[in-house]
Design a protein around this motif. Structure first.
Motif, PDB file in Angstrom:
ATOM      1  N   ALA A  42     -28.896  39.557 -41.253  1.00 25.82           N
ATOM      2  CA  ALA A  42     -29.432  39.370 -42.601  1.00 25.82           C
ATOM      3  C   ALA A  42     -30.907  39.760 -42.660  1.00 25.82           C
ATOM      4  O   ALA A  42     -31.367  40.381 -43.630  1.00 25.82           O
ATOM      5  CB  ALA A  42     -29.254  37.920 -43.041  1.00 25.82           C
ATOM      6  N   LEU A  43     -31.655  39.412 -41.610  1.00 26.56           N
ATOM      7  CA  LEU A  43     -33.073  39.782 -41.553  1.00 26.56           C
ATOM      8  C   LEU A  43     -33.229  41.291 -41.445  1.00 26.56           C
ATOM      9  O   LEU A  43     -34.061  41.893 -42.137  1.00 26.56           O
ATOM     10  CB  LEU A  43     -33.747  39.093 -40.373  1.00 26.56           C
ATOM     11  N   GLU A  45     -31.141  43.551 -42.501  1.00 26.20           N
ATOM     12  CA  GLU A  45     -30.764  44.146 -43.781  1.00 26.20           C
ATOM     13  C   GLU A  45     -31.922  44.059 -44.772  1.00 26.20           C
ATOM     14  O   GLU A  45     -32.226  45.021 -45.486  1.00 26.20           O
ATOM     15  CB  GLU A  45     -29.530  43.453 -44.341  1.00 26.20           C
ATOM     16  N   LYS A  46     -32.570  42.927 -44.807  1.00 22.99           N
ATOM     17  CA  LYS A  46     -33.725  42.744 -45.688  1.00 22.99           C
ATOM     18  C   LYS A  46     -34.832  43.736 -45.351  1.00 22.99           C
ATOM     19  O   LYS A  46     -35.397  44.395 -46.241  1.00 22.99           O
ATOM     20  CB  LYS A  46     -34.244  41.310 -45.557  1.00 22.99           C
ATOM     21  N   ASN A  49     -33.852  47.412 -46.213  1.00 24.19           N
ATOM     22  CA  ASN A  49     -33.951  47.625 -47.658  1.00 24.19           C
ATOM     23  C   ASN A  49     -35.404  47.756 -48.097  1.00 24.19           C
ATOM     24  O   ASN A  49     -35.727  48.571 -48.979  1.00 24.19           O
ATOM     25  CB  ASN A  49     -33.267  46.485 -48.415  1.00 24.19           C
ATOM     26  N   ASN A  50     -36.281  46.965 -47.500  1.00 20.22           N
ATOM     27  CA  ASN A  50     -37.704  47.038 -47.838  1.00 20.22           C
ATOM     28  C   ASN A  50     -38.305  48.381 -47.421  1.00 20.22           C
ATOM     29  O   ASN A  50     -39.107  48.965 -48.169  1.00 20.22           O
ATOM     30  CB  ASN A  50     -38.465  45.893 -47.165  1.00 20.22           C
ATOM     31  N   GLU A 122     -40.291  38.206 -37.569  1.00 16.88           N
ATOM     32  CA  GLU A 122     -39.967  39.139 -38.655  1.00 16.88           C
ATOM     33  C   GLU A 122     -40.901  40.341 -38.615  1.00 16.88           C
ATOM     34  O   GLU A 122     -40.467  41.488 -38.784  1.00 16.88           O
ATOM     35  CB  GLU A 122     -40.088  38.417 -40.000  1.00 16.88           C
ATOM     36  N   THR A 126     -39.810  44.206 -37.974  1.00 15.24           N
ATOM     37  CA  THR A 126     -40.195  45.200 -38.975  1.00 15.24           C
ATOM     38  C   THR A 126     -40.912  46.358 -38.311  1.00 15.24           C
ATOM     39  O   THR A 126     -40.654  47.539 -38.620  1.00 15.24           O
ATOM     40  CB  THR A 126     -41.090  44.564 -40.053  1.00 15.24           C
TER      41      THR A 126
END
Length: 289
Positions: A42-43, A45-46, A49-50, A122, A126
């Motif tokens: 889920a992280l 995917e976030k 998308n960002n 996170e 990233t």
């Protein structure tokens, strides 16, 4: 990467969305079915998308991010991982034709999150996934690679606004603690780029070399924003395009970037004006926030 390619040939493909796909062995697939990877997926995917929302070109390639999950027992061999850790992740060649040039390989144990990831976790993920965008343009310059991965994270994706700790570290640095890009290139060529973090046991974003590379790239982006009256994402792509088209490396690449942007070559290479300009802009943002 031959071992990884052999591994990928016999894996289960999972499509999370049109931009995000996962490969893992059939043995590890059971963990997926048991929802062991749900939080980390889920992280990811976030974050993916960002990154896509930045509207930075992927060079006419459909931006499909692949994650290759590998057994923890074999991750060093499969991912060509050189550090003495119990788990790890890094960009690796992508063997799927619809994917980016590079996928993100990660050991299964790091995919098993039972708690909400911390902000630093996170940020670190990233940074790693941002490399996959940056590596669409170039993959042979450690200093600029790390600078762009950090800048895409902290500047383009605004994590600098969220991480008070990182911002305070940067604003507390004296000028002598910031490296010129020439110094960073020399450290990289001497295989000494990794210096240890300012904050003990923290992520790579707190290493002086990473901070200096970030400030250099952010300073370049700011210069282009102001010179061409554009936004930070278009400015970022403009610099990436210059690097992509260049046939130079190391110091000569910096000279070419400076020349094409209208900067003084020697001051860009050996000075710290871009880095200090980035710090000044970060300080102004803090005051105005």
């Amino acid at each position: 990467m031959a071992k990884l390619e052999d591994y990928i040939k016999d894996t289960k493909l999972i499509t999370i969305n049109k931009f995000f796909k996962i490969r893992l062995s059939y043995e590890l697939y059971q963990d997926y079915l048991n929802h062991s990877y749900d939080i980390k997926i889920a992280l990811m995917e976030k974050i993916i998308n960002n990154i896509i929302s930045l509207d930075i070109s992927f060079n006419n390639t459909s931006p499909v991010f692949y994650i290759y999950i590998v057994p923890s027992s074999d991750f060093k061999d499969l991912l060509d991982f050189k550090y003495d850790t119990k788990g790890g992740g890094r960009p690796v060649k992508c063997f799927d034709n619809d994917g980016l040039k590079y996928a993100f390989g990660i050991s299964a144990n790091l995919m098993k999150n039972t708690n909400t990831p911390s902000l630093n976790e996170e940020i670190n993920l990233t940074h790693e996934l941002a490399h996959l965008l940056q590596m669409q343009y170039f993959d042979n310059e450690e200093t600029l690679s790390e600078g762009f991965a950090e800048s895409l994270t902290f500047y383009n994706l605004n994590y600098e606004e969220r991480s008070l700790e990182h911002r305070n570290v940067i604003l507390s640095l004296s000028e002598d603690k910031i490296y010129s890009i020439n110094k960073l290139i020399n450290l990289s060529n001497a295989h000494s780029f990794y210096t240890g973090t300012i904050i003990k046991n923290s992520i790579c974003s707190y290493e002086p070399t990473y901070i200096s590379a970030y400030l250099f790239v952010r300073g370049l982006i700011l210069f282009v924003e102001q010179k061409w009256n554009t936004n930070k994402n278009k400015a970022t792509q403009a610099i990436l395009e210059i690097i992509k088209e260049s046939k130079h490396f190391d110091q000569f690449l910096i000279f070419e970037i400076a020349e094409k942007l209208g900067l003084d070559k020697e001051k860009t290479l050996r000075g710290k004006l871009l880095q200090l300009g980035a710090i000044d802009e970060i300080r102004k943002r803090r005051i105005n926030s």
